[in-house]
Design a protein around this motif. Structure first.
Motif, PDB file in Angstrom:
ATOM      1  N   LEU A 103       0.828  -1.204   0.000  1.00  0.00           N
ATOM      2  CA  LEU A 103       0.000   0.000   0.000  1.00  0.00           C
ATOM      3  C   LEU A 103       0.862   1.254   0.000  1.00  0.00           C
ATOM      4  O   LEU A 103       1.939   1.273   0.604  1.00  0.00           O
ATOM      5  CB  LEU A 103      -0.903   0.025   1.241  1.00  0.00           C
ATOM      6  N   ASP A 104       0.379   2.312  -0.661  1.00  0.00           N
ATOM      7  CA  ASP A 104       1.110   3.575  -0.585  1.00  0.00           C
ATOM      8  C   ASP A 104       0.874   4.214   0.787  1.00  0.00           C
ATOM      9  O   ASP A 104       0.113   3.697   1.614  1.00  0.00           O
ATOM     10  CB  ASP A 104       0.747   4.502  -1.745  1.00  0.00           C
ATOM     11  N   LEU A 105       1.546   5.332   1.025  1.00  0.00           N
ATOM     12  CA  LEU A 105       1.503   5.926   2.359  1.00  0.00           C
ATOM     13  C   LEU A 105       0.101   6.399   2.728  1.00  0.00           C
ATOM     14  O   LEU A 105      -0.314   6.285   3.886  1.00  0.00           O
ATOM     15  CB  LEU A 105       2.489   7.095   2.455  1.00  0.00           C
ATOM     16  N   ILE A 106      -0.627   6.941   1.758  1.00  0.00           N
ATOM     17  CA  ILE A 106      -1.988   7.398   2.037  1.00  0.00           C
ATOM     18  C   ILE A 106      -2.833   6.234   2.545  1.00  0.00           C
ATOM     19  O   ILE A 106      -3.536   6.352   3.564  1.00  0.00           O
ATOM     20  CB  ILE A 106      -2.622   8.020   0.773  1.00  0.00           C
ATOM     21  N   SER A 110      -4.714   5.790   6.056  1.00  0.00           N
ATOM     22  CA  SER A 110      -6.181   5.802   6.044  1.00  0.00           C
ATOM     23  C   SER A 110      -6.765   4.473   6.487  1.00  0.00           C
ATOM     24  O   SER A 110      -7.908   4.426   6.952  1.00  0.00           O
ATOM     25  CB  SER A 110      -6.709   6.175   4.652  1.00  0.00           C
ATOM     26  N   ILE A 111      -5.995   3.379   6.380  1.00  0.00           N
ATOM     27  CA  ILE A 111      -6.515   2.074   6.797  1.00  0.00           C
ATOM     28  C   ILE A 111      -6.847   2.064   8.290  1.00  0.00           C
ATOM     29  O   ILE A 111      -7.711   1.310   8.746  1.00  0.00           O
ATOM     30  CB  ILE A 111      -5.511   0.950   6.441  1.00  0.00           C
ATOM     31  N   ALA A 112      -6.186   2.913   9.052  1.00  0.00           N
ATOM     32  CA  ALA A 112      -6.488   2.999  10.488  1.00  0.00           C
ATOM     33  C   ALA A 112      -7.881   3.565  10.739  1.00  0.00           C
ATOM     34  O   ALA A 112      -8.421   3.431  11.845  1.00  0.00           O
ATOM     35  CB  ALA A 112      -5.447   3.877  11.186  1.00  0.00           C
ATOM     36  N   MET A 113      -8.467   4.169   9.716  1.00  0.00           N
ATOM     37  CA  MET A 113      -9.789   4.786   9.868  1.00  0.00           C
ATOM     38  C   MET A 113     -10.905   3.957   9.249  1.00  0.00           C
ATOM     39  O   MET A 113     -12.055   4.397   9.192  1.00  0.00           O
ATOM     40  CB  MET A 113      -9.779   6.185   9.237  1.00  0.00           C
ATOM     41  N   THR A 114     -10.596   2.747   8.783  1.00  0.00           N
ATOM     42  CA  THR A 114     -11.604   1.959   8.065  1.00  0.00           C
ATOM     43  C   THR A 114     -12.753   1.532   8.962  1.00  0.00           C
ATOM     44  O   THR A 114     -13.852   1.266   8.477  1.00  0.00           O
ATOM     45  CB  THR A 114     -10.976   0.713   7.410  1.00  0.00           C
ATOM     46  N   LEU A 115     -12.519   1.443  10.281  1.00  0.00           N
ATOM     47  CA  LEU A 115     -13.601   1.077  11.191  1.00  0.00           C
ATOM     48  C   LEU A 115     -14.444   2.279  11.609  1.00  0.00           C
ATOM     49  O   LEU A 115     -15.459   2.117  12.282  1.00  0.00           O
ATOM     50  CB  LEU A 115     -13.034   0.387  12.443  1.00  0.00           C
ATOM     51  N   SER A 116     -14.015   3.473  11.210  1.00  0.00           N
ATOM     52  CA  SER A 116     -14.782   4.668  11.546  1.00  0.00           C
ATOM     53  C   SER A 116     -15.928   4.826  10.551  1.00  0.00           C
ATOM     54  O   SER A 116     -16.033   4.114   9.560  1.00  0.00           O
ATOM     55  CB  SER A 116     -13.885   5.906  11.517  1.00  0.00           C
ATOM     56  N   ALA A 118     -16.354   7.409   8.718  1.00  0.00           N
ATOM     57  CA  ALA A 118     -15.982   8.358   7.670  1.00  0.00           C
ATOM     58  C   ALA A 118     -15.930   7.672   6.307  1.00  0.00           C
ATOM     59  O   ALA A 118     -15.548   6.502   6.191  1.00  0.00           O
ATOM     60  CB  ALA A 118     -14.627   8.979   7.991  1.00  0.00           C
ATOM     61  N   ASP A 119     -16.301   8.410   5.253  1.00  0.00           N
ATOM     62  CA  ASP A 119     -16.238   7.846   3.908  1.00  0.00           C
ATOM     63  C   ASP A 119     -14.798   7.879   3.398  1.00  0.00           C
ATOM     64  O   ASP A 119     -13.912   8.480   4.010  1.00  0.00           O
ATOM     65  CB  ASP A 119     -17.189   8.576   2.951  1.00  0.00           C
ATOM     66  N   GLU A 120     -14.577   7.231   2.260  1.00  0.00           N
ATOM     67  CA  GLU A 120     -13.213   7.081   1.748  1.00  0.00           C
ATOM     68  C   GLU A 120     -12.568   8.437   1.455  1.00  0.00           C
ATOM     69  O   GLU A 120     -11.389   8.646   1.755  1.00  0.00           O
ATOM     70  CB  GLU A 120     -13.210   6.220   0.480  1.00  0.00           C
ATOM     71  N   LYS A 121     -13.322   9.357   0.899  1.00  0.00           N
ATOM     72  CA  LYS A 121     -12.769  10.679   0.582  1.00  0.00           C
ATOM     73  C   LYS A 121     -12.290  11.376   1.851  1.00  0.00           C
ATOM     74  O   LYS A 121     -11.195  11.963   1.872  1.00  0.00           O
ATOM     75  CB  LYS A 121     -13.819  11.521  -0.130  1.00  0.00           C
ATOM     76  N   THR A 122     -13.082  11.287   2.902  1.00  0.00           N
ATOM     77  CA  THR A 122     -12.714  11.915   4.177  1.00  0.00           C
ATOM     78  C   THR A 122     -11.478  11.254   4.770  1.00  0.00           C
ATOM     79  O   THR A 122     -10.573  11.930   5.267  1.00  0.00           O
ATOM     80  CB  THR A 122     -13.884  11.825   5.164  1.00  0.00           C
ATOM     81  N   ARG A 123     -11.444   9.914   4.714  1.00  0.00           N
ATOM     82  CA  ARG A 123     -10.295   9.176   5.265  1.00  0.00           C
ATOM     83  C   ARG A 123      -9.013   9.533   4.524  1.00  0.00           C
ATOM     84  O   ARG A 123      -7.972   9.773   5.140  1.00  0.00           O
ATOM     85  CB  ARG A 123     -10.544   7.664   5.204  1.00  0.00           C
ATOM     86  N   ARG A 124      -9.075   9.577   3.197  1.00  0.00           N
ATOM     87  CA  ARG A 124      -7.880   9.891   2.414  1.00  0.00           C
ATOM     88  C   ARG A 124      -7.456  11.344   2.630  1.00  0.00           C
ATOM     89  O   ARG A 124      -6.261  11.647   2.690  1.00  0.00           O
ATOM     90  CB  ARG A 124      -8.127   9.615   0.927  1.00  0.00           C
ATOM     91  N   GLY A 125      -8.424  12.220   2.784  1.00  0.00           N
ATOM     92  CA  GLY A 125      -8.092  13.618   3.056  1.00  0.00           C
ATOM     93  C   GLY A 125      -7.394  13.780   4.388  1.00  0.00           C
ATOM     94  O   GLY A 125      -6.415  14.528   4.498  1.00  0.00           O
ATOM     95  N   ARG A 126      -7.879  13.068   5.395  1.00  0.00           N
ATOM     96  CA  ARG A 126      -7.248  13.101   6.720  1.00  0.00           C
ATOM     97  C   ARG A 126      -5.836  12.523   6.633  1.00  0.00           C
ATOM     98  O   ARG A 126      -4.899  13.062   7.239  1.00  0.00           O
ATOM     99  CB  ARG A 126      -8.099  12.290   7.698  1.00  0.00           C
TER     100      ARG A 126
END
Length: 234
Positions: A103-106, A110-116, A118-126
């Motif tokens: 996986l790339d760094l993003i 963002s994988i740490a947020m998959t249980l939240s 938040a949608d994918e766009k929000t996770r990647r933005g964070r």
């Protein structure tokens, strides 16, 4: 002093028993720790420091005594409450980074947020925001094997912050780094504590511990000293 974020009351942990000898790993730990502290837990191999961190992190619930987080004992948490504790309250930084190679760094952040929720766009933005914050704006599309050790640990720090936890647990976070990179990473972690989070760091190094605002020394499962050091500054 403000109300402790986490309190430990007479924590005891043993292995064995029955047909095998019982080994007492933690022998009556009492401790109060607060938001905004950078606490080193220092001890030799086998002193109990990693076991102590695992119990605080909710990775080991087989102990005696009470670990109170915001006043509630971890041992009384329901399965859902423990999932939320891991997901929202605790972030981990490991010595060997524990990044996902393909996986790339993003995506690693963002994988740490998959249980939240938040949608994918929000996770990647964070994730992009955090990678920029740790100085990796120009590297976020790279894979881990394209990075130096220090850069990998920056990714791990960003991942630990992904869900904005109250507590960061760092297990020998500079053990795989050279001296100059160690100072950079420790200053970065120190700034996280200064921003108001509780940072707990396991180390065997007095030099590493010198960056912390408080040093606990553990030997044979007991805290043998508790020393305040220089206060944190943002």
């Amino acid at each position: 002093m403000t109300t402790p974020l986490i309190e430990l009351k007479n924590i005891r942990k043993s292995y064995g028993g029955g047909d095998s000898p019982q080994v007492d790993v933690l022998r009556g730990i009492d401790l109060s720790i607060h938001a905004g502290e950078f606490v080193a837990i220092v001890g030799a191999s086998g002193s109990g420091k990693s076991t102590l961190m695992n119990t605080i992190g909710g990775l080991d619930s087989d102990f005696e005594g009470a670990i109170l987080y915001e006043g509630k004992n971890l041992r009384d948490f329901s399965q859902k409450e423990m999932v939320n504790y891991h997901k929202k309250s605790i972030g981990f930084i490991f010595q060997n980074f524990n990044l996902i190679p393909h996986l790339d760094l993003i995506d690693n952040v963002s994988i740490a947020m998959t249980l939240s929720n938040a949608d994918e766009k929000t996770r990647r933005g964070r994730a992009k925001e955090l990678l920029t914050q740790v100085g990796l704006k120009d590297h976020m599309h790279k894979k881990p094997d394209q990075l130096s050790g220090g850069q990998k640990q920056r990714v791990a720090i960003a991942r630990a912050l992904a869900n904005d936890p109250d507590v960061i647990i760092a297990d020998e976070p500079t053990g795989a780094l050279d001296a100059d990179t160690t100072d950079v990473i420790l200053n970065m972690i120190r700034d996280i504590a200064a921003s108001g989070k509780l940072v707990l760091m396991v180390t065997h190094s007095d030099k590493v511990a010198s960056h912390c605002s408080r040093v606990l020394r553990i030997d044979q499962g007991q805290i043998v000293s508790d020393q305040e050091q220089k206060p944190l500054e943002i």
